[in-house]
Design a protein around this motif. Structure first.
Motif, PDB file in Angstrom:
ATOM      1  N   LEU A 205      -4.976  -0.040  -5.767  1.00 25.22           N
ATOM      2  CA  LEU A 205      -4.122  -0.836  -4.780  1.00 25.22           C
ATOM      3  C   LEU A 205      -5.002  -1.254  -3.590  1.00 25.22           C
ATOM      4  O   LEU A 205      -4.254  -1.898  -2.992  1.00 25.22           O
ATOM      5  CB  LEU A 205      -2.983   0.292  -4.612  1.00 25.22           C
ATOM      6  CG  LEU A 205      -1.967   0.427  -5.571  1.00 25.22           C
ATOM      7  CD1 LEU A 205      -0.838   1.351  -5.094  1.00 25.22           C
ATOM      8  CD2 LEU A 205      -1.328  -0.933  -5.662  1.00 25.22           C
ATOM      9  N   GLY A 206      -6.188  -0.433  -3.291  1.00 21.58           N
ATOM     10  CA  GLY A 206      -6.899  -0.886  -2.229  1.00 21.58           C
ATOM     11  C   GLY A 206      -7.267  -2.303  -2.219  1.00 21.58           C
ATOM     12  O   GLY A 206      -7.711  -3.085  -3.084  1.00 21.58           O
ATOM     13  N   GLY A 207      -6.878  -2.976  -1.106  1.00 19.50           N
ATOM     14  CA  GLY A 207      -7.096  -4.354  -0.809  1.00 19.50           C
ATOM     15  C   GLY A 207      -5.999  -5.247  -1.265  1.00 19.50           C
ATOM     16  O   GLY A 207      -6.349  -6.705  -1.237  1.00 19.50           O
ATOM     17  N   THR A 208      -5.023  -4.642  -1.966  1.00 24.81           N
ATOM     18  CA  THR A 208      -3.922  -5.775  -2.365  1.00 24.81           C
ATOM     19  C   THR A 208      -2.712  -5.750  -1.185  1.00 24.81           C
ATOM     20  O   THR A 208      -2.817  -4.991  -0.366  1.00 24.81           O
ATOM     21  CB  THR A 208      -3.269  -5.242  -3.677  1.00 24.81           C
ATOM     22  OG1 THR A 208      -2.641  -3.905  -3.524  1.00 24.81           O
ATOM     23  CG2 THR A 208      -4.556  -4.961  -4.752  1.00 24.81           C
ATOM     24  N   SER A 209      -1.609  -6.545  -1.600  1.00 24.19           N
ATOM     25  CA  SER A 209      -0.466  -6.486  -0.823  1.00 24.19           C
ATOM     26  C   SER A 209       0.711  -5.559  -1.213  1.00 24.19           C
ATOM     27  O   SER A 209       1.738  -5.395  -0.814  1.00 24.19           O
ATOM     28  CB  SER A 209       0.086  -7.818  -0.629  1.00 24.19           C
ATOM     29  OG  SER A 209       0.411  -8.074  -2.034  1.00 24.19           O
ATOM     30  N   LEU A 210      -0.010  -4.535  -2.045  1.00 23.80           N
ATOM     31  CA  LEU A 210       1.092  -3.600  -2.701  1.00 23.80           C
ATOM     32  C   LEU A 210       0.871  -2.233  -2.163  1.00 23.80           C
ATOM     33  O   LEU A 210      -0.354  -1.844  -1.907  1.00 23.80           O
ATOM     34  CB  LEU A 210       0.937  -3.712  -4.291  1.00 23.80           C
ATOM     35  CG  LEU A 210       1.529  -5.232  -4.814  1.00 23.80           C
ATOM     36  CD1 LEU A 210       0.998  -5.117  -6.358  1.00 23.80           C
ATOM     37  CD2 LEU A 210       2.987  -5.387  -4.737  1.00 23.80           C
ATOM     38  N   LYS A 211       1.916  -1.481  -2.197  1.00 20.00           N
ATOM     39  CA  LYS A 211       1.621  -0.012  -2.129  1.00 20.00           C
ATOM     40  C   LYS A 211       2.634   0.693  -3.144  1.00 20.00           C
ATOM     41  O   LYS A 211       3.625   0.121  -3.784  1.00 20.00           O
ATOM     42  CB  LYS A 211       2.179   0.486  -0.910  1.00 20.00           C
ATOM     43  CG  LYS A 211       3.607   0.363  -0.501  1.00 20.00           C
ATOM     44  CD  LYS A 211       4.000   0.816   0.879  1.00 20.00           C
ATOM     45  CE  LYS A 211       5.368   0.897   1.183  1.00 20.00           C
ATOM     46  NZ  LYS A 211       5.807   1.303   2.511  1.00 20.00           N
ATOM     47  N   GLY A 212       2.436   1.908  -3.394  1.00 17.68           N
ATOM     48  CA  GLY A 212       3.171   2.668  -4.551  1.00 17.68           C
ATOM     49  C   GLY A 212       2.908   4.059  -4.729  1.00 17.68           C
ATOM     50  O   GLY A 212       1.846   4.713  -4.062  1.00 17.68           O
ATOM     51  N   GLY A 213       3.573   4.678  -5.534  1.00 15.52           N
ATOM     52  CA  GLY A 213       3.510   6.208  -5.801  1.00 15.52           C
ATOM     53  C   GLY A 213       4.037   6.542  -7.136  1.00 15.52           C
ATOM     54  O   GLY A 213       4.574   5.394  -7.838  1.00 15.52           O
ATOM     55  N   ILE A 214       3.974   7.625  -7.733  1.00 15.12           N
ATOM     56  CA  ILE A 214       4.235   8.184  -8.958  1.00 15.12           C
ATOM     57  C   ILE A 214       5.473   9.257  -8.905  1.00 15.12           C
ATOM     58  O   ILE A 214       5.511  10.121  -8.075  1.00 15.12           O
ATOM     59  CB  ILE A 214       3.224   8.806  -9.787  1.00 15.12           C
ATOM     60  CG1 ILE A 214       2.009   7.623  -9.942  1.00 15.12           C
ATOM     61  CG2 ILE A 214       3.731   9.116 -11.144  1.00 15.12           C
ATOM     62  CD1 ILE A 214       0.981   8.151 -10.567  1.00 15.12           C
ATOM     63  N   THR A 215       6.511   8.963  -9.513  1.00 12.02           N
ATOM     64  CA  THR A 215       7.437   9.934  -9.652  1.00 12.02           C
ATOM     65  C   THR A 215       7.824  10.176 -11.221  1.00 12.02           C
ATOM     66  O   THR A 215       7.120   9.936 -12.060  1.00 12.02           O
ATOM     67  CB  THR A 215       8.935   9.536  -8.896  1.00 12.02           C
ATOM     68  OG1 THR A 215       9.580  10.436  -8.851  1.00 12.02           O
ATOM     69  CG2 THR A 215       9.272   8.248  -9.721  1.00 12.02           C
ATOM     70  N   GLY A 216       9.072  10.837 -11.505  1.00 11.19           N
ATOM     71  CA  GLY A 216       9.319  11.077 -12.919  1.00 11.19           C
ATOM     72  C   GLY A 216       9.256  12.619 -13.152  1.00 11.19           C
ATOM     73  O   GLY A 216       8.631  13.454 -12.297  1.00 11.19           O
ATOM     74  N   THR A 217       9.557  13.034 -14.367  1.00 11.95           N
ATOM     75  CA  THR A 217       9.352  14.545 -14.818  1.00 11.95           C
ATOM     76  C   THR A 217       7.938  14.952 -14.461  1.00 11.95           C
ATOM     77  O   THR A 217       8.029  16.320 -13.724  1.00 11.95           O
ATOM     78  CB  THR A 217       9.940  14.592 -16.161  1.00 11.95           C
ATOM     79  OG1 THR A 217      11.071  14.064 -16.273  1.00 11.95           O
ATOM     80  CG2 THR A 217       9.952  16.217 -16.493  1.00 11.95           C
ATOM     81  N   ALA A 218       7.093  14.448 -14.987  1.00 14.87           N
ATOM     82  CA  ALA A 218       5.720  15.074 -14.973  1.00 14.87           C
ATOM     83  C   ALA A 218       5.230  15.263 -13.270  1.00 14.87           C
ATOM     84  O   ALA A 218       4.757  16.125 -12.897  1.00 14.87           O
ATOM     85  CB  ALA A 218       4.629  14.264 -15.698  1.00 14.87           C
ATOM     86  N   ALA A 219       5.590  14.148 -12.554  1.00 16.07           N
ATOM     87  CA  ALA A 219       5.090  14.145 -11.021  1.00 16.07           C
ATOM     88  C   ALA A 219       5.987  15.180 -10.553  1.00 16.07           C
ATOM     89  O   ALA A 219       5.421  15.924  -9.618  1.00 16.07           O
ATOM     90  CB  ALA A 219       5.457  12.859 -10.461  1.00 16.07           C
ATOM     91  N   GLN A 220       7.338  15.218 -10.813  1.00 21.70           N
ATOM     92  CA  GLN A 220       8.079  16.313 -10.007  1.00 21.70           C
ATOM     93  C   GLN A 220       7.706  17.677 -10.532  1.00 21.70           C
ATOM     94  O   GLN A 220       7.625  18.787  -9.392  1.00 21.70           O
ATOM     95  CB  GLN A 220       9.505  16.188 -10.416  1.00 21.70           C
ATOM     96  CG  GLN A 220      10.261  14.927  -9.701  1.00 21.70           C
ATOM     97  CD  GLN A 220      11.646  14.723 -10.313  1.00 21.70           C
ATOM     98  OE1 GLN A 220      11.956  15.228 -11.358  1.00 21.70           O
ATOM     99  NE2 GLN A 220      12.405  14.023  -9.722  1.00 21.70           N
ATOM    100  N   THR A 221       7.289  18.006 -11.691  1.00 20.95           N
ATOM    101  CA  THR A 221       6.785  19.357 -11.895  1.00 20.95           C
ATOM    102  C   THR A 221       5.316  19.619 -11.344  1.00 20.95           C
ATOM    103  O   THR A 221       5.046  20.678 -10.563  1.00 20.95           O
ATOM    104  CB  THR A 221       6.256  19.219 -13.571  1.00 20.95           C
ATOM    105  OG1 THR A 221       7.598  19.155 -14.221  1.00 20.95           O
ATOM    106  CG2 THR A 221       5.790  20.675 -13.790  1.00 20.95           C
ATOM    107  N   LEU A 222       4.464  18.558 -10.897  1.00 21.33           N
ATOM    108  CA  LEU A 222       3.464  18.862 -10.507  1.00 21.33           C
ATOM    109  C   LEU A 222       3.686  19.074  -8.833  1.00 21.33           C
ATOM    110  O   LEU A 222       2.959  19.997  -8.523  1.00 21.33           O
ATOM    111  CB  LEU A 222       2.545  17.592 -10.321  1.00 21.33           C
ATOM    112  CG  LEU A 222       1.112  17.544  -9.654  1.00 21.33           C
ATOM    113  CD1 LEU A 222       0.106  18.704  -9.821  1.00 21.33           C
ATOM    114  CD2 LEU A 222       0.482  16.062  -9.484  1.00 21.33           C
ATOM    115  N   ASP A 223       4.446  18.279  -8.170  1.00 24.80           N
ATOM    116  CA  ASP A 223       4.854  18.287  -7.148  1.00 24.80           C
ATOM    117  C   ASP A 223       5.512  19.881  -6.717  1.00 24.80           C
ATOM    118  O   ASP A 223       5.572  20.532  -5.421  1.00 24.80           O
ATOM    119  CB  ASP A 223       5.697  17.427  -6.479  1.00 24.80           C
ATOM    120  CG  ASP A 223       4.678  16.179  -6.053  1.00 24.80           C
ATOM    121  OD1 ASP A 223       3.354  16.035  -6.343  1.00 24.80           O
ATOM    122  OD2 ASP A 223       5.389  15.013  -6.179  1.00 24.80           O
TER     123      ASP A 223
END
Length: 736
Positions: free
Chosen positions: A166-184
């Motif tokens: 995403l570096g150098g683009t006009s976008l930003k983002g993140g990851i959610t969902g079951t696996a991401a919630q488990t990690l967090d």
């Protein structure tokens, strides 16, 4: 109790606790060596305790949501719900353009080309209707690892790669969902454990320093329970592995508090008696033996009530509770044994040096405050019983408005975590139910293929269900015998409205409208919540009564009475209602929450009932002791408050404060648990045990001990003898 002649004259009581006390007092190094050997063996060979945040893993296989999940995995192995979801939006907050959408498609291809381990496929979705964001679904292999380690490792790598791309683009983002919630959740849980541990230990140190004015006493529970906790963790891990118990991620944080909080309680029970025996003229070893003799019964019966309460959870239909109960019961059992052996052996070695540098242990404090409270209660027990009872009853009224919520994943992660932030963004941009659609599985029962007419007609019927926003085109499996419908609800999948939709009209319609020769199953996250609710209601009807009956029997055996256990359990029940009511008022009615975490009443019941019984036992056994010294019921109650009040007050303050530290975790689940349990302990210690129980006992009088005569006057042992009975002020022995 029978007595034996001592070498130096006088008598010593016979029985298990006197014998244990004398053995521990005279063989402390053997006891300590045994504990060290056990600790080394357990720490060296025990497996690591595994935890999970997957709600479906807690349900038995006969529930519909689990059956639907199993059918989906077998019929559509490649069409499982994404394990994670990449959520993307413009960095300036503007709507996505066609160029942005094209860039997201290219980003998906780039991430796929990175060949991140355990990322099997990425599927770029359509932009949200309001063009606020767009998603990329991430498929990962399923496995039997309850911690989803492969998936959480994949999320870690994917997050690094995503931010790099995403570096150098006009976008930003993140990851959610079951696996991401488990990690967090795991990351948040580790931080919470550290914070809770520091807060709990710090509180214990400060309060013990204030109470005993000695750094040695303050450090005693920290060092000894630190060893005990390692043994308990190892035994719990062995039990979990042996019986395939699925442990929720919040259990490890609770174990810290249980071990240090309950362990410090039992140490206080012993230390107050030890100091009391020293003031009565005993030598240090005699005082240790006498303290084990007098505090032993209270510690074992109180700990037994706690263990029984926790083990009653094995009757639950939910794997979460079935694993939670034994884990906490093991922790308490190890702590109980340490309170009767390890702590007394260390104190036996230190002698009076345990109070260094304070000399206050030599002088009986005036205890003016508790003496005044006890005296007032002895004169006016009806007033104390009425006021304390009304306070608890008033709070208990609010308990009837309790509403449960079932989303453990979001409740066990901090609000600032990446998965929580981007999950909220996804919900805000899409229809509430789009984040976790429900699934309806239509299956042929006669082996015939499902016809297109049947599939289309069934889709139309599902779309008309109240509360359903959209039903996808049916997706048949390779043999044409099973079809999958993705059903988007109007409401947040974890909300009460969504649960009501799945529980009522959706499942009813899905079952009744299934064409001839077919059957239907409704699954998905919301369906899991529905089934958990059903399982919890079953547990309320089974676990609560069983625990109450067994604890009542324990009280009956300890007190040799059929009357006292009845009003003691009634008082504990009133305390439970007051605690739940106070929690509802704070978090649900005033805090703006739609409800409280579903498992809160069960966990709170176990802690408040068990620990409330702890303090009741300590108070009423002291009251019985004062009655045996020749005091009438009101005078005995007054003296019991005077002498047991400081112990209960100190223990209640430390234990309530220990559980309150859970509120520092930054997770809604632990915050609610922390407040509820700490408030329940405070009510049990400072309202129920301090006022209500002794006041009721004073009013009931000698009938409280029917059909036995547990309050009958006993002849004290010779002065100065080890294990000499203590009769409070001046050791009164006048007969009634």
């Amino acid at each position: 109790m029978k007595e034996a002649v001592l070498e130096g004259g006088g008598t010593a009581e016979r029985g298990f606790f006197p014998a244990l006390g004398r053995w521990v007092a005279h063989h402390p190094w053997r006891v300590i060596a045994a504990w060290v050997v056990v600790a080394v063996a357990v720490v060296g060979f025990a497996p690591k305790l595994a935890t999970t945040t997957d709600e479906a893993s807690f349900l038995p296989s006969h529930y519909e949501s689990v059956q639907a999940l199993n059918l989906q995995e077998s019929a559509f192995p490649q069409a499982a719900a994404p394990a994670a979801m990449i959520v993307l939006e413009r960095a300036d907050g503007a709507a996505l353009t066609d160029a942005d959408s094209a860039a997201i498609t290219a980003l998906g291809a780039k991430l796929q080309a990175a060949h991140i381990p355990d990322v099997t496929a990425l599927q770029v979705g359509q932009p949200a209707p309001n063009k606020a964001l767009q998603t990329i679904g991430v498929q990962m292999p399923t496995d039997n690892d309850p911690q989803l380690k492969a998936q959480t490792d994949a999320v870690k790598a994917l997050r690094v790669q995503l931010q790099s791309d995403l570096g150098g683009t006009s976008l930003k983002g993140g990851i959610t969902g079951t696996a991401a919630q488990t990690l967090d959740s795991q990351s948040s849980g580790n931080k919470a454990e550290a914070l809770i541990g520091v807060a709990t230990i710090g509180l214990i140190l400060v309060l013990l320093l204030i109470i005993f004015r000695s750094p040695v006493v303050a450090l005693l529970p920290i060092i000894t329970i630190g060893v005990v906790s390692q043994i308990a963790d190892g035994l719990i891990a062995w039990a979990s592995k042996a019986f395939d118990l699925k442990t929720d991620s919040s259990v490890t944080s609770m174990l810290i508090v249980v071990l240090f909080g309950v362990g410090t309680d039992y140490i206080l029970f012993f230390m107050f008696r030890y100091r009391e025996r020293l003031r009565a003229g005993d030598t240090p070893k005699q005082a240790v033996a006498g303290a084990v003799t007098r505090a032993g019964e209270a510690i074992v019966s109180a700990g037994g009530a706690v263990i029984v309460s926790f083990m009653a959870l094995t009757l639950s239909t939910l794997g979460l509770f079935r694993s939670l109960g034994p884990a906490l019961a093991i922790a308490v059992a190890v702590t109980l044994v340490a309170g009767l052996t390890l702590i007394p052996s260390v104190v036996s070695l230190l002698g009076t040096r345990v109070f260094w540098p304070s000399k206050a242990w030599k002088v009986e404090p005036r205890g003016a405050r508790f003496k005044a409270i006890g005296g007032a209660m002895g004169r006016h027990p009806a007033r104390f019983a009425a006021v304390s009872g009304i306070v608890m009853a008033a709070l208990a009224i609010a308990a009837f408005s309790f509403r449960p919520t079932f989303d453990l994943s979001s409740g066990s992660t901090a609000k600032s975590s990446e998965s929580t932030v981007w999950q909220k963004n996804l919900q805000d941009a899409s229809s509430a139910g789009a984040t976790m659609p429900s699934q309806v599985m239509l299956q042929s029962t006669d082996g015939a293929k499902l016809t297109q007419a049947e599939l289309d007609s069934y889709q139309g019927t599902l779309a008309k269900v109240p509360g359903v926003a959209q039903v996808s085109t049916p997706y048949p499996n390779g043999t044409g015998t099973v079809a999958l419908y993705s059903v988007t609800l109007n409401h947040d999948p974890s909300s009460s409205a969504a649960i009501a939709t799945v529980k009522g009209p959706l499942r009813t319609t899905a079952h009744q409208a299934a064409p001839a020769g077919t059957s239907a199953l409704v699954g998905g996250t919301t369906a899991v919540f529905v089934d958990i609710n059903k399982a919890v209601n079953h547990d309320y009807a089974v676990v609560f009564p069983v625990a109450a009956i067994i604890i009542t029997l324990i009280l009956g055996l300890v007190l040799r009475s059929m009357v006292a256990p009845l009003y003691l359990m009634a008082s504990v029940g009133l305390g439970f209602g007051a605690t739940l009511g106070a929690t509802v008022l704070l978090f649900q009615n005033s805090g703006g929450n739609n409800g409280l975490i579903f498992m809160l009443p069960v966990i709170m019941y176990m802690f408040v009932v068990a620990l409330g019984t702890d303090y009741n036992i300590l108070m009423i056994t002291r009251l019985r002791e004062e009655a045996r010294a020749g005091r009438d019921p009101r005078a005995a109650a007054a003296e019991a408050v005077r002498h047991a009040g400081p112990t209960i007050g100190a223990a209640g303050l430390i234990l309530a404060g220990s559980f309150a530290s859970l509120m520092l975790a930054g997770q809604s689940t632990l915050t609610q648990m922390g407040f509820a349990i700490s408030a329940g302990i405070a009510i049990a210690a400072f309202v129920m045990s301090m006022f209500f129980t002794p006041a009721i006992t004073a009013l009931v009088g000698h009938a409280a001990w029917w059909p036995g005569r547990a309050d009958a006057v006993r002849t004290p042992a010779a002065p100065g003898a080890a294990g000499e009975p203590e009769y409070g002020a001046a050791g009164a022995t006048s007969r009634r």
